[in-house]
Design an enzyme around this catalytic site. Structure first.
Site, short mmCIF file in Angstrom:
data_model
loop_
_atom_site.label_atom_id
_atom_site.label_comp_id
_atom_site.label_asym_id
_atom_site.label_seq_id
_atom_site.Cartn_x
_atom_site.Cartn_y
_atom_site.Cartn_z
CG HIS A 189 -20.64 57.55 76.80
ND1 HIS A 189 -21.72 56.80 76.36
CD2 HIS A 189 -19.85 57.77 75.71
CE1 HIS A 189 -21.58 56.55 75.07
NE2 HIS A 189 -20.47 57.14 74.64
NE ARG A 190 -25.78 61.33 83.01
CZ ARG A 190 -26.68 61.21 82.03
NH1 ARG A 190 -26.30 61.25 80.76
NH2 ARG A 190 -27.95 61.02 82.31
CG LEU A 191 -17.08 60.21 79.84
CD1 LEU A 191 -16.23 59.52 78.77
CD2 LEU A 191 -16.48 59.99 81.23
#
Length: 211
Positions: A189-191
């Site tokens: 999730h692009r974390l």
């Protein structure tokens, strides 16, 4: 070609603060070893970013040839564009893009010229054809055709066929004395996980950065 939809999730695992060694070189060495074990193409390839006297940034890929607590080492033609930039501004950055492991390592520091002894020792460890190629190319200069390079290479190959190839006076290397190293591990999730080591005297300060 529409590239906006091209994306993938990064799912190879996170990077946790408890896993970080005090010395960033230990983590770099671990990640480099894992990149080699994963058989990534050119695991020692790194982008070297310099800035021209006019303030324009430039990047190019070179190969890391040595690293230790003193810095990261690469070699080049001393008449090249990168060398001209370094002569005017020694501050550079390096980037190791290990995409298949969802990892990047970003280094900042000051590039210092290697000693003649270090340069000649490495030069003569290279394959002979690579030594000859160093004589052939006046790196970053404009040429009219590839054939000129090939003809010069064959000429010098015959010249040095039965003897040692001397070190060109215009060929050398740099050691990037680093003051920061950032480790980036892709996350779902692009974390992403990002940890920045910053030099503080004889010690390193570690910060987690937002992705």
């Amino acid at each position: 070609m529409d590239v906006a939809h091209l994306r993938r999730e990064y799912t190879r695992g996170g990077l946790h603060r408890d896993d970080l060694p005090v010395d960033p070189l230990l983590l770099f060495e671990k990640w480099l070893a894992q990149a080699c074990e994963a058989k990534l193409p050119d695991p020692t390839a790194m982008s070297v970013a310099t800035v021209s006297p006019e303030g324009r940034p430039f990047q190019r890929i070179v190969l890391l040839k040595h690293y230790d607590a003193k810095g990261f080492v690469f070699y080049t033609n001393l008449g090249s564009r990168k060398a001209q930039h370094i002569a005017a501004n020694q501050h550079v950055s390096l980037l190791f893009p290990w995409h298949n492991l969802d990892r990047q390592v970003h280094v900042t520091g000051v590039a210092e010229a290697l000693s003649p002894l270090e340069v000649v020792k490495y030069f003569h460890s290279r394959p002979k054809d690579s030594q000859i190629a160093a004589w052939v190319s006046q790196q970053s200069t404009r040429i009219s055709a590839r054939g000129l390079l090939e003809a010069k290479f064959m000429e010098l190959k015959q010249k040095f066929a039965n003897g040692e190839v001397p070190l060109p006076s215009f060929w050398g290397g740099y050691r990037v004395n680093f003051d920061s190293i950032e480790f980036w591990q892709g996350g779902e999730h692009r974390l992403h996980d990002r940890f920045l080591y910053s030099r503080s005297g004889e010690h390193w300060h570690i910060d987690r950065l937002a992705p």
